[in-house]
Design a protein around this motif. Sequence first.
Motif, PDB file in Angstrom:
ATOM      1  N   TYR A 120       0.850  -1.193   0.000  1.00 56.89           N
ATOM      2  CA  TYR A 120       0.000   0.000   0.000  1.00 56.89           C
ATOM      3  C   TYR A 120       0.888   1.246   0.000  1.00 56.89           C
ATOM      4  O   TYR A 120       1.984   1.222   0.574  1.00 56.89           O
ATOM      5  N   SER A 121       0.386   2.342  -0.576  1.00 54.89           N
ATOM      6  CA  SER A 121       1.043   3.651  -0.438  1.00 54.89           C
ATOM      7  C   SER A 121       0.598   4.271   0.882  1.00 54.89           C
ATOM      8  O   SER A 121      -0.596   4.316   1.169  1.00 54.89           O
ATOM      9  N   VAL A 122       1.574   4.738   1.651  1.00 60.08           N
ATOM     10  CA  VAL A 122       1.295   5.429   2.914  1.00 60.08           C
ATOM     11  C   VAL A 122       1.173   6.918   2.600  1.00 60.08           C
ATOM     12  O   VAL A 122       2.044   7.488   1.941  1.00 60.08           O
ATOM     13  N   THR A 176       7.571  12.345   7.770  1.00 60.02           N
ATOM     14  CA  THR A 176       8.545  13.170   7.042  1.00 60.02           C
ATOM     15  C   THR A 176       7.975  13.714   5.739  1.00 60.02           C
ATOM     16  O   THR A 176       8.622  14.531   5.083  1.00 60.02           O
ATOM     17  N   GLY A 177       6.799  13.225   5.330  1.00 61.87           N
ATOM     18  CA  GLY A 177       6.207  13.665   4.080  1.00 61.87           C
ATOM     19  C   GLY A 177       6.755  12.945   2.859  1.00 61.87           C
ATOM     20  O   GLY A 177       6.349  13.220   1.732  1.00 61.87           O
ATOM     21  N   GLU A 178       7.690  12.022   3.073  1.00 58.77           N
ATOM     22  CA  GLU A 178       8.270  11.277   1.958  1.00 58.77           C
ATOM     23  C   GLU A 178       7.251  10.313   1.361  1.00 58.77           C
ATOM     24  O   GLU A 178       6.273   9.939   2.008  1.00 58.77           O
ATOM     25  N   GLU A 179       7.540   9.880   0.110  1.00 52.39           N
ATOM     26  CA  GLU A 179       6.735   8.838  -0.514  1.00 52.39           C
ATOM     27  C   GLU A 179       7.151   7.511   0.110  1.00 52.39           C
ATOM     28  O   GLU A 179       8.313   7.101   0.030  1.00 52.39           O
ATOM     29  N   VAL A 180       6.208   6.877   0.785  1.00 49.42           N
ATOM     30  CA  VAL A 180       6.509   5.681   1.572  1.00 49.42           C
ATOM     31  C   VAL A 180       5.513   4.575   1.223  1.00 49.42           C
ATOM     32  O   VAL A 180       4.344   4.846   0.951  1.00 49.42           O
ATOM     33  N   LEU A 181       6.003   3.337   1.233  1.00 48.15           N
ATOM     34  CA  LEU A 181       5.162   2.168   0.984  1.00 48.15           C
ATOM     35  C   LEU A 181       5.129   1.291   2.229  1.00 48.15           C
ATOM     36  O   LEU A 181       6.070   1.278   3.021  1.00 48.15           O
ATOM     37  N   ILE A 194       2.880 -12.491   8.577  1.00 46.27           N
ATOM     38  CA  ILE A 194       4.156 -13.073   9.001  1.00 46.27           C
ATOM     39  C   ILE A 194       5.312 -12.083   8.945  1.00 46.27           C
ATOM     40  O   ILE A 194       6.437 -12.415   9.301  1.00 46.27           O
ATOM     41  N   GLY A 195       5.043 -10.855   8.487  1.00 47.55           N
ATOM     42  CA  GLY A 195       6.105  -9.864   8.425  1.00 47.55           C
ATOM     43  C   GLY A 195       5.702  -8.700   7.553  1.00 47.55           C
ATOM     44  O   GLY A 195       4.570  -8.625   7.071  1.00 47.55           O
ATOM     45  N   GLY A 196       6.644  -7.814   7.336  1.00 45.20           N
ATOM     46  CA  GLY A 196       6.393  -6.655   6.493  1.00 45.20           C
ATOM     47  C   GLY A 196       7.360  -5.542   6.799  1.00 45.20           C
ATOM     48  O   GLY A 196       8.267  -5.690   7.622  1.00 45.20           O
ATOM     49  N   ALA A 197       7.169  -4.420   6.104  1.00 42.24           N
ATOM     50  CA  ALA A 197       8.084  -3.299   6.273  1.00 42.24           C
ATOM     51  C   ALA A 197       7.426  -2.008   5.815  1.00 42.24           C
ATOM     52  O   ALA A 197       6.464  -2.019   5.046  1.00 42.24           O
ATOM     53  N   ILE A 198       7.981  -0.919   6.308  1.00 43.21           N
ATOM     54  CA  ILE A 198       7.628   0.434   5.893  1.00 43.21           C
ATOM     55  C   ILE A 198       8.910   0.999   5.282  1.00 43.21           C
ATOM     56  O   ILE A 198       9.964   0.937   5.912  1.00 43.21           O
ATOM     57  N   TYR A 199       8.828   1.545   4.061  1.00 42.83           N
ATOM     58  CA  TYR A 199      10.057   1.979   3.404  1.00 42.83           C
ATOM     59  C   TYR A 199       9.794   3.059   2.358  1.00 42.83           C
ATOM     60  O   TYR A 199       8.695   3.187   1.844  1.00 42.83           O
ATOM     61  N   THR A 200      10.859   3.820   2.058  1.00 42.31           N
ATOM     62  CA  THR A 200      10.780   4.828   1.004  1.00 42.31           C
ATOM     63  C   THR A 200      11.175   4.187  -0.315  1.00 42.31           C
ATOM     64  O   THR A 200      11.870   3.174  -0.351  1.00 42.31           O
ATOM     65  N   THR A 201      10.754   4.826  -1.387  1.00 40.72           N
ATOM     66  CA  THR A 201      11.137   4.367  -2.719  1.00 40.72           C
ATOM     67  C   THR A 201      12.442   5.023  -3.158  1.00 40.72           C
ATOM     68  O   THR A 201      12.995   4.663  -4.182  1.00 40.72           O
ATOM     69  N   ALA A 202      12.947   5.967  -2.370  1.00 42.24           N
ATOM     70  CA  ALA A 202      14.185   6.678  -2.723  1.00 42.24           C
ATOM     71  C   ALA A 202      15.392   5.746  -2.635  1.00 42.24           C
ATOM     72  O   ALA A 202      15.455   4.872  -1.769  1.00 42.24           O
ATOM     73  N   ILE A 203      16.353   5.959  -3.545  1.00 46.39           N
ATOM     74  CA  ILE A 203      17.583   5.149  -3.563  1.00 46.39           C
ATOM     75  C   ILE A 203      18.289   5.220  -2.205  1.00 46.39           C
ATOM     76  O   ILE A 203      18.763   4.225  -1.693  1.00 46.39           O
TER      77      ILE A 203
END
Length: 108
Positions: free
Chosen positions: A64-66, A71-76, A87-96
Motif C-alpha cells: 500500500y502507499s502510505v 517526514t512527508g516522503e513517498e513511503v510504501l 508473518i512480516g512486512g516493512a515500511i520503506y521509502t522508494t528513494a535510492i
Amino acid sequence: RDKWDQVEYLEKLGYTVDQGSRTSKKVTIPQQFDDVYLTYNRLQQECGFDLLHYTGKKVDLVTYSVTNYPTGEEVLADLLLYGDKLIGGAIYTTAIDGFMHGLRPADK
C-alpha cells in the motif's frame, strides 16, 4: 486478513494508506537466506516476526502507499501473508538513499 483488516492493522500503527494503491503478488521465501535476507529478517525479528519459519513457502506480498508518513516522503507499506496470517512486512521509502523499518508504530 482481507484488505480491510490489513488497512485497519496499518491504521492501528498510525499509518493512513491509499486503499486504491493496493497491489498483491506471490513471492517465495528462500530456503537459504543470503546477507540481504538475513538483514531483512533481523528487521522482522525486531517486530516479533521470523521468516525462518517460512523458508521455501509461497507467500502474498501486499503493498500500500502510505499517505501520512511524518517526514512527508513517498513511503510504501508491505505486508507478508501466509494464507491469512501476517508473518512480516516493512515500511520503506522508494528513494535510492531511503530507509526501511519493520511494522512498528509511526511515532517510533
